[in-house]
Scaffold this motif. Structure first.
Motif, short mmCIF file in Angstrom:
data_model
loop_
_atom_site.label_atom_id
_atom_site.label_comp_id
_atom_site.label_asym_id
_atom_site.label_seq_id
_atom_site.Cartn_x
_atom_site.Cartn_y
_atom_site.Cartn_z
N SER A 20 -0.34 10.98 -4.94
CA SER A 20 -0.25 9.42 -4.43
C SER A 20 -0.30 9.37 -2.80
N MET A 21 -0.78 8.65 -2.37
CA MET A 21 -0.81 8.33 -0.93
C MET A 21 0.20 7.67 -0.21
N THR A 22 0.84 8.17 0.73
CA THR A 22 2.05 7.68 1.45
C THR A 22 1.79 6.48 2.49
N ASP A 23 0.49 6.37 2.95
CA ASP A 23 0.49 5.35 3.94
C ASP A 23 -1.00 5.12 3.71
N PRO A 24 -1.31 4.04 2.74
CA PRO A 24 -2.81 3.72 2.77
C PRO A 24 -3.24 2.75 3.93
N ILE A 25 -2.31 2.03 4.60
CA ILE A 25 -2.86 1.42 5.52
C ILE A 25 -3.60 2.25 6.68
N ALA A 26 -2.81 3.45 6.95
CA ALA A 26 -3.15 4.41 7.95
C ALA A 26 -4.68 5.19 7.50
N ASP A 27 -4.89 5.16 6.06
CA ASP A 27 -5.84 5.89 5.57
C ASP A 27 -7.15 4.87 5.71
N LEU A 28 -6.87 3.66 5.60
CA LEU A 28 -8.01 2.48 6.06
C LEU A 28 -8.48 2.49 7.46
N GLU A 50 -5.04 1.39 16.16
CA GLU A 50 -3.77 2.35 16.13
C GLU A 50 -2.70 1.66 14.93
N ARG A 51 -2.22 2.56 14.27
CA ARG A 51 -1.15 2.02 13.48
C ARG A 51 0.19 2.05 14.28
N VAL A 52 1.15 0.79 14.16
CA VAL A 52 2.16 0.48 14.92
C VAL A 52 3.19 0.82 13.99
N SER A 53 3.37 0.15 12.87
CA SER A 53 4.34 0.20 11.99
C SER A 53 4.27 1.44 10.69
N LYS A 54 4.96 2.16 10.95
CA LYS A 54 4.83 3.41 9.84
C LYS A 54 5.83 3.45 8.84
N PRO A 55 5.56 4.19 7.79
CA PRO A 55 6.46 4.19 6.64
C PRO A 55 7.94 4.78 7.04
N GLY A 56 7.89 5.50 8.06
CA GLY A 56 9.23 6.04 8.62
C GLY A 56 10.00 5.19 9.76
N ARG A 57 9.18 4.24 10.22
CA ARG A 57 9.75 3.63 11.47
C ARG A 57 8.94 2.17 11.35
N ARG A 58 9.43 1.33 10.88
CA ARG A 58 9.00 -0.14 10.76
C ARG A 58 9.22 -0.70 12.21
N VAL A 59 8.43 -1.70 12.62
CA VAL A 59 8.48 -2.38 13.71
C VAL A 59 8.28 -3.72 13.42
N TYR A 60 9.11 -4.58 13.67
CA TYR A 60 9.13 -6.10 13.57
C TYR A 60 9.33 -6.75 14.80
N GLY A 120 6.98 -14.77 13.38
CA GLY A 120 6.85 -13.24 13.51
C GLY A 120 6.76 -12.67 12.29
N GLY A 121 6.90 -11.11 12.37
CA GLY A 121 6.72 -10.20 11.34
C GLY A 121 6.63 -8.73 11.57
N GLU A 122 6.15 -8.02 10.78
CA GLU A 122 5.80 -6.68 10.78
C GLU A 122 4.58 -6.40 11.60
N VAL A 123 4.50 -5.67 12.59
CA VAL A 123 3.53 -5.26 13.15
C VAL A 123 2.68 -4.12 12.57
N LEU A 124 1.39 -4.51 11.89
CA LEU A 124 0.71 -3.33 11.02
C LEU A 124 -0.08 -2.48 11.90
N CYS A 125 -0.83 -3.04 12.89
CA CYS A 125 -1.89 -2.14 13.67
C CYS A 125 -2.22 -3.10 14.81
N ASN A 126 -2.63 -2.57 15.75
CA ASN A 126 -3.52 -2.97 17.00
C ASN A 126 -4.93 -2.73 17.02
N VAL A 127 -5.88 -3.59 17.36
CA VAL A 127 -7.33 -3.23 17.25
C VAL A 127 -7.77 -3.90 18.64
N TRP A 128 -8.85 -2.90 19.29
CA TRP A 128 -9.15 -3.46 20.51
C TRP A 128 -10.77 -2.79 20.64
#
Length: 132
Positions: free
Chosen positions: A2-10, A78-88, A124-132
């Protein structure tokens, strides 16, 4: 396995596809990934996407976008909120990426949306990623 972080994989598949100047990339589908890719299309960071259904698997084919000099439109992702550290973040301190030139993708109570939409809806909510 199983994959631990599918968003980071994307995000890694997007980054690698752009670095290799690929026309498209294939990503295993999930509802969260579908919504993130829809936001990237809505904000003009990718050309388009389609869904390909195999026997039991669904794949998202993402068509990457380049400018007239064949440089990728997405300079950084870049991925901001990770499985080990959620950023809200709350509605009063939503992130601004490169002073508004980029976007942040958030997971909120109203679904996965960009920081621009979150600012309009005042949530507001959980920041998943930043894109630029």
């Amino acid at each position: 396995m199983s994959m631990t972080d599918p968003i980071a994989d994307l995000l890694t598949r997007l980054r690698n596809g752009l670095a290799a100047s690929k026309r498209w990339i294939d990503v295993p589908a999930s509802n969260m990934k579908k919504r993130i890719i829809f936001i990237l299309k809505e904000e003009h960071y990718i050309e388009d996407f389609i869904f390909i259904a195999d026997d039991n698997n669904e794949i998202i084919r993402v068509f990457l976008k380049y400018d007239y000099r064949q440089k990728p439109v997405i300079v950084g992702i870049e991925r901001v909120s990770k499985p080990g550290r959620r950023v809200y973040v709350g509605n009063s301190n939503l992130p601004r990426v490169l002073d508004g030139l980029g976007i942040a993708i958030l997971s909120t109570s109203e679904g996965v949306i960009s920081n621009k939409t979150a600012k309009r809806k005042n949530i507001g909510g959980e920041v998943l990623c930043n894109v630029w």
